[in-house]
Motif scaffolding. Structure first.
Motif, PDB file in Angstrom:
ATOM      1  N   LEU A   1      -4.757  10.234  -4.546  1.00  0.00           N
ATOM      2  CA  LEU A   1      -4.898  10.863  -3.234  1.00  0.00           C
ATOM      3  C   LEU A   1      -3.775  10.559  -2.253  1.00  0.00           C
ATOM      4  CD1 LEU A   1      -8.701  10.847  -2.374  1.00  0.00           C
ATOM      5  CD2 LEU A   1      -7.212  12.813  -2.548  1.00  0.00           C
ATOM      6  N   PRO A   2      -3.357   9.273  -2.107  1.00  0.00           N
ATOM      7  CA  PRO A   2      -2.319   9.009  -1.088  1.00  0.00           C
ATOM      8  C   PRO A   2      -1.064   9.857  -1.257  1.00  0.00           C
ATOM      9  CG  PRO A   2      -3.283   6.968  -1.802  1.00  0.00           C
ATOM     10  CD  PRO A   2      -3.852   8.033  -2.693  1.00  0.00           C
ATOM     11  N   PRO A   3      -0.479   9.971  -2.480  1.00  0.00           N
ATOM     12  CA  PRO A   3       0.697  10.852  -2.611  1.00  0.00           C
ATOM     13  C   PRO A   3       0.359  12.302  -2.270  1.00  0.00           C
ATOM     14  CG  PRO A   3       0.413   9.515  -4.575  1.00  0.00           C
ATOM     15  CD  PRO A   3      -0.799   9.317  -3.751  1.00  0.00           C
ATOM     16  N   THR A   4      -0.856  12.747  -2.660  1.00  0.00           N
ATOM     17  CA  THR A   4      -1.249  14.119  -2.370  1.00  0.00           C
ATOM     18  C   THR A   4      -1.328  14.361  -0.869  1.00  0.00           C
ATOM     19  OG1 THR A   4      -2.666  13.832  -4.283  1.00  0.00           O
ATOM     20  CG2 THR A   4      -2.869  15.899  -3.100  1.00  0.00           C
TER      21      THR A   4
ATOM     22  N   PHE B   1       3.727  11.722   7.437  1.00  0.00           N
ATOM     23  CA  PHE B   1       2.573  10.830   7.411  1.00  0.00           C
ATOM     24  C   PHE B   1       2.610  10.030   6.129  1.00  0.00           C
ATOM     25  CE2 PHE B   1      -1.860  10.145   6.042  1.00  0.00           C
ATOM     26  CZ  PHE B   1      -2.295   9.372   7.110  1.00  0.00           C
ATOM     27  N   ASN B   2       2.541   8.726   6.255  1.00  0.00           N
ATOM     28  CA  ASN B   2       2.544   7.889   5.057  1.00  0.00           C
ATOM     29  C   ASN B   2       1.133   7.806   4.492  1.00  0.00           C
ATOM     30  OD1 ASN B   2       2.866   6.092   3.074  1.00  0.00           O
ATOM     31  ND2 ASN B   2       3.901   4.531   4.301  1.00  0.00           N
ATOM     32  N   GLY B   3       0.899   8.544   3.397  1.00  0.00           N
ATOM     33  CA  GLY B   3      -0.433   8.610   2.796  1.00  0.00           C
ATOM     34  C   GLY B   3      -0.938   7.272   2.297  1.00  0.00           C
ATOM     35  N   HIS B   4      -0.025   6.341   2.012  1.00  0.00           N
ATOM     36  CA  HIS B   4      -0.440   5.049   1.472  1.00  0.00           C
ATOM     37  C   HIS B   4      -1.067   4.154   2.525  1.00  0.00           C
ATOM     38  CE1 HIS B   4       1.312   5.842  -2.442  1.00  0.00           C
ATOM     39  NE2 HIS B   4       2.246   6.475  -1.785  1.00  0.00           N
ATOM     40  N   HIS B   5      -1.070   4.644   3.781  1.00  0.00           N
ATOM     41  CA  HIS B   5      -1.750   3.870   4.821  1.00  0.00           C
ATOM     42  C   HIS B   5      -3.209   4.279   4.978  1.00  0.00           C
ATOM     43  CE1 HIS B   5       2.211   2.562   6.895  1.00  0.00           C
ATOM     44  NE2 HIS B   5       1.936   1.885   5.807  1.00  0.00           N
TER      45      HIS B   5
ATOM     46  N   PRO C   1      -6.956   4.124   4.724  1.00  0.00           N
ATOM     47  CA  PRO C   1      -7.795   2.966   4.390  1.00  0.00           C
ATOM     48  C   PRO C   1      -8.527   3.182   3.064  1.00  0.00           C
ATOM     49  CG  PRO C   1      -8.361   3.880   6.542  1.00  0.00           C
ATOM     50  CD  PRO C   1      -7.336   4.767   5.966  1.00  0.00           C
ATOM     51  N   ASN C   2      -8.751   2.074   2.337  1.00  0.00           N
ATOM     52  CA  ASN C   2      -9.386   2.190   1.026  1.00  0.00           C
ATOM     53  C   ASN C   2     -10.768   2.810   1.098  1.00  0.00           C
ATOM     54  OD1 ASN C   2      -7.235   1.146  -0.203  1.00  0.00           O
ATOM     55  ND2 ASN C   2      -8.123  -0.847  -0.678  1.00  0.00           N
ATOM     56  N   TRP C   3     -11.503   2.486   2.185  1.00  0.00           N
ATOM     57  CA  TRP C   3     -12.881   2.986   2.206  1.00  0.00           C
ATOM     58  C   TRP C   3     -12.907   4.494   2.345  1.00  0.00           C
ATOM     59  CZ3 TRP C   3     -15.188   5.610   6.210  1.00  0.00           C
ATOM     60  CH2 TRP C   3     -14.582   5.527   7.476  1.00  0.00           C
TER      61      TRP C   3
ATOM     62  N   ILE D   1     -11.730  -1.117  -5.828  1.00  0.00           N
ATOM     63  CA  ILE D   1     -10.563  -0.818  -5.002  1.00  0.00           C
ATOM     64  C   ILE D   1     -10.650  -1.551  -3.664  1.00  0.00           C
ATOM     65  CG2 ILE D   1     -10.105   1.409  -6.115  1.00  0.00           C
ATOM     66  CD1 ILE D   1     -11.320   2.766  -3.674  1.00  0.00           C
ATOM     67  N   GLU D   2     -11.263  -2.740  -3.707  1.00  0.00           N
ATOM     68  CA  GLU D   2     -11.289  -3.645  -2.551  1.00  0.00           C
ATOM     69  C   GLU D   2     -11.953  -3.082  -1.312  1.00  0.00           C
ATOM     70  OE1 GLU D   2      -7.307  -3.887  -3.166  1.00  0.00           O
ATOM     71  OE2 GLU D   2      -7.864  -4.829  -5.046  1.00  0.00           O
TER      72      GLU D   2
END
Lengths: 235, 230
Positions: B77-80, B92-96, B98-100, B178-179
């Protein structure tokens, strides 16, 4: 990522995954039969214990059930001095059997109750014993009603085998994690896609087998359609 | 084993994770019900291409274990999101993310396939004779849906929707991979800190069973009280 080396390596873990599934399937089925009988035939303390067990198996996440089995049962068998027997694989088999048994008994009980009351009465009035009644009259109809739910239960069981990795059993998921780590965690998304395909094929095979029996089962039952029940997963 | 002071401390710590778990479950429930209802309506109305898409969606998400869906969401999802944002010109940095949020998206995607089935079952339980009666009285389609169909369909769906709330609660427990810290993950953390593993897990079991009991009882009451006026 090299599929040619990855898939054979994943396949080496498949026997264990299938063994866990199979043991849980058989043991869970026996457990579910016992539990259903206890809940249908009202025996004061035992039926409420069975009800408690079913609500435990159905309302607690499967990972948590696995952890409880993994940490709890060694203490229990230590009384008999067999604690070494408890490898993660055995704990996984037992934990999933408990889960599957509880889930399946909620498939069997409604199926038993859905059989027309008149069928029970007719069998009783013909002087059938309980065993004859179950094998000859009520059983086949209940099986027909329960089959779709049973197929779903088997598929959820196969899904939940993916969780045994967390208590240390070396199944397909755990092998995939090893492969990913060896590749310095570059191809995680792709590896999980491969896993998704493998599990989908497993579920497809289960579905085809159950479907075959579903097609066959009505021949014992005159004009009773399967009870349409909405399937929800158990995780 | 099972000393009182450790149990009390564990209970306090694990209970602190309950509100967040319930919040995530509520968000997942709302979104998966909305998506599932749209799917069910599309199937009910038999819209050509959508129907095949929904069938494929259901087959895919029912065949893949939820852990794998969650992991696919976590890595995919983050890269998408980043790519989609760049399409409309946002950096927008998708890797930010939140995991939840990723967990909730993954669980929602999976549960929506089952919710569609629940809503479809409820729609099928609706007696078509009533629709004919309403039409012959001159109801419009909107009135028919609002006044006749909706109240009955909602009540028919309540038991299965309750079931799916519990399924969502349990599904969120896979978030520990995934924490994301929910009831189960919190019990793992607590256990890892004081090495009383079984105690922490037994407390989590009891909490899950109490929540299941409360949810079912509340839904039964709601169903009974609604049935009176239909």
């Amino acid at each position: 990522m090299d599929l040619k080396t990855m898939i054979p390596e994943l396949m080496t873990a498949l026997p264990l995954t299938l063994a866990i599934t199979f043991v849980a399937m058989v043991a869970g089925f026996c457990l579910a039969l016992i539990t259903t009988t206890l809940r249908v035939v009202h025996i004061p303390v035992l039926s409420s214990l069975a009800a408690l067990y079913v609500s435990y198996a159905r309302s607690v996440p499967v990972v948590l059930q696995l952890f409880v089995t993994f940490y709890g049962l060694p203490l229990l068998v230590a009384i008999f001095g067999m604690a070494d027997f408890f490898t993660p694989n055995v704990a996984a088999m037992l934990g999933l059997s408990f889960y599957h048994g509880g889930y399946l008994s909620e498939v069997m009980r409604p199926a038993y109750l859905a059989v027309d009351r008149g069928q029970h009465d007719a069998a009783d009035s013909l002087g059938y014993t309980f065993r004859q009644k179950m094998m000859g009259v009520v059983g086949p109809q209940a099986v027909h009603i329960a089959l779709p739910g049973y197929g779903n239960a088997l598929i959820y069981l196969a899904h939940n085998v993916a969780l045994v990795m967390y208590i240390g059993a070396a199944d397909v998921m755990a092998t995939a994690h090893l492969i990913m780590q060896r590749a310095y965690n570059q191809y995680q998304f792709e590896t999980y896609l491969v896993l998704a395909v493998i599990y989908s094929i497993m579920c497809l095979i289960i579905w085809v087998i159950v479907r075959y029996f579903e097609r066959r089962s009505p021949m014992y039952v005159p004009a009773v359609g399967p009870a349409k029940r909405v399937a929800m997963p158990s995780l | 084993m099972f000393e009182a002071d450790i149990l009390l401390e564990d209970i306090r710590e694990i209970l602190s994770a309950v509100p967040f778990t319930l919040f995530m479950a509520l968000v997942t429930f709302v979104f998966s019900t909305i998506i599932g209802s749209l799917f069910a309506l599309a199937e009910y109305r038999n819209i050509p291409i959508l129907r095949e898409f929904i069938f494929a969606y259901k087959v895919a998400f029912k065949g893949i274990p939820l852990v794998i869906v969650i992991f696919l969401g976590y890595y995919g999802l983050p890269p998408t999101i980043q790519f989609l944002a760049s399409l409309i010109g946002i950096n927008f940095n998708g890797h930010h993310t939140p995991n939840w949020v990723l967990l909730v998206i993954g669980v929602t995607a999976c549960i929506a396939a089952f919710q569609a089935e629940v809503i479809k079952g409820a729609l099928n339980s609706f007696d078509n004779g009533q629709a004919d009666a309403a039409r012959s009285l001159g109801y419009t389609n909107g009135q028919l849906f609002r006044r006749v169909m909706f109240p009955q369909v909602v009540i028919a769906a309540i038991p299965d929707l309750t079931n799916s709330i519990m399924v969502i609660m349990k599904a969120l427990s896979l978030g520990f991979a995934i924490e994301v810290v929910d009831i189960f993950a919190q019990s793992q953390l607590t256990a890892a800190l004081n090495f009383y593993y079984l105690e922490a897990f037994v407390i989590a079991v009891v909490i899950y069973m109490i929540i299941a009991f409360l949810v079912t009882t509340a839904a039964d009451r709601l169903e009974r009280s609604l049935r009176v006026w239909t």
